[in-house]
Design an enzyme around this catalytic site. Sequence first.
Site, PDB file in Angstrom:
ATOM      1  N   ASP A 165      26.630  19.764  17.625  1.00 26.23           N
ATOM      2  CA  ASP A 165      27.134  20.025  19.049  1.00 26.23           C
ATOM      3  C   ASP A 165      27.523  21.611  19.291  1.00 26.23           C
ATOM      4  OD1 ASP A 165      28.514  19.596  21.064  1.00 26.23           O
ATOM      5  OD2 ASP A 165      30.386  18.521  20.498  1.00 26.23           O
ATOM      6  N   PHE A 166      26.498  22.385  19.478  1.00 25.05           N
ATOM      7  CA  PHE A 166      26.558  23.863  19.626  1.00 25.05           C
ATOM      8  C   PHE A 166      26.940  24.041  21.072  1.00 25.05           C
ATOM      9  CE2 PHE A 166      24.389  25.801  15.645  1.00 25.05           C
ATOM     10  CZ  PHE A 166      24.914  24.902  14.914  1.00 25.05           C
ATOM     11  N   GLU A 167      27.827  24.861  21.359  1.00 24.26           N
ATOM     12  CA  GLU A 167      28.092  25.035  22.733  1.00 24.26           C
ATOM     13  C   GLU A 167      28.462  26.434  22.620  1.00 24.26           C
ATOM     14  OE1 GLU A 167      31.516  22.513  23.990  1.00 24.26           O
ATOM     15  OE2 GLU A 167      30.501  20.785  22.904  1.00 24.26           O
ATOM     16  N   GLY A 168      28.783  26.835  23.803  1.00 21.92           N
ATOM     17  CA  GLY A 168      29.177  28.433  24.063  1.00 21.92           C
ATOM     18  C   GLY A 168      28.258  29.445  24.097  1.00 21.92           C
ATOM     19  N   GLN A 254      25.163  16.242  27.041  1.00 25.32           N
ATOM     20  CA  GLN A 254      26.513  16.025  27.525  1.00 25.32           C
ATOM     21  C   GLN A 254      26.482  15.959  29.238  1.00 25.32           C
ATOM     22  OE1 GLN A 254      29.682  18.848  26.055  1.00 25.32           O
ATOM     23  NE2 GLN A 254      28.389  18.960  24.269  1.00 25.32           N
TER      24      GLN A 254
END
Length: 379
Positions: A165-168, A254
């Site tokens: 769940d890599f974000e940013g 998402q």
Amino acid sequence: MSRIRTALAVLAGLALVAAPASATATPENAAAPTAPERGTAADVPAHALVGYLHASFANGSGYVRIADVPDEWDVIDLAFAEPTSPTSGRLEFTRCPADECPNVESDEEFLAGIRAKQAEGTKVLLSIGGANGQVRLETTAARDAFVESASAIIDRYGLDGLDIDFEGHSLELAPGDTDLKNPTTPVVVNLIDALRALTDRYGEDFVLTMAPETFFVQVGYQHYGGGTGADPRAGAYLPVIDALRDRLDLLHVQNYNSGPVLGLDDQYHTMGTADFHIAMIDMLLTGFPLAGGSAGTFDPLAPEQVAIGLPAAEPAGNGFTPVPEVHAALDCLRTGTGCGAYQPHGTYPGLRGLMAWSINWDVFHGNEFAQAHDAHTAR
């Protein structure tokens, strides 16, 4: 879904350091606890509900003991393992402290809860990243630390797999990196190598899932690659998905906290509606050219590899979708019935199901998501 892979055994000689089970990290020279055997749960159901469990924080929704997770959930993602620094690659998984989560269970109860859920057929995964857990594997040393520390946590708790769940700013594409099949940006290449190493280590029963945001996936249809005037993060998850498609069990993008996204009909779709989910999922199952056709093509995934990602309740994230709209999206995608303005390019009866952020928010709101969607998802 089983995957056939060649076992390389590249990590056989690693000395694993156990991640902490409390808010304080275990010193690296401390003895690692005895790792329990991994669960032998059944395969993920053909139509499944996936939910994130706030294992290390409360986030305003309250703490839910893993033993108390409602039975409707087929996959539980423990949120989150985070790096010691954005570029270290070394992960820590800290249990929620008692001052934030007064009802937090002991380590022994937590492990017993995992074993009990696995015995019922539930998969329990470690989720890495989240909104606050920036993970940038800029070097091979960070890559190796990621593999070593992820393995230690998985072994300590006897988990069934891994969720990314890599974000940013975790992923991006450097200028000139526009070949989907041959990426060159270190943070992308090192993540691919790390996930290959982990899936090789644990074998075909290891569950691998990913939860990117729409900006890192579907926006690649419009913008892809660095140095093109667009944000270099646009579409940056796509080479990772493509490289791991033979090992990927579930991709649940998402479909929330998103701006309008251009679909294959060249119309913008807005979150919170059936049409948004239909358009976003159809892109994954049809495939699409990158950057308007100037940078190759992302090939379609199998329906069994894809689920719809949703907020479980209105406070959980922007883009909450009412129950009837979710059911309309599922019916349209699976059977071609009840479709709205967007017409998908096929019917996908094997579409895997739904993912929710989060189990905690759903429990806080009376389990509406799980109870309303379980039977419909299982059709």
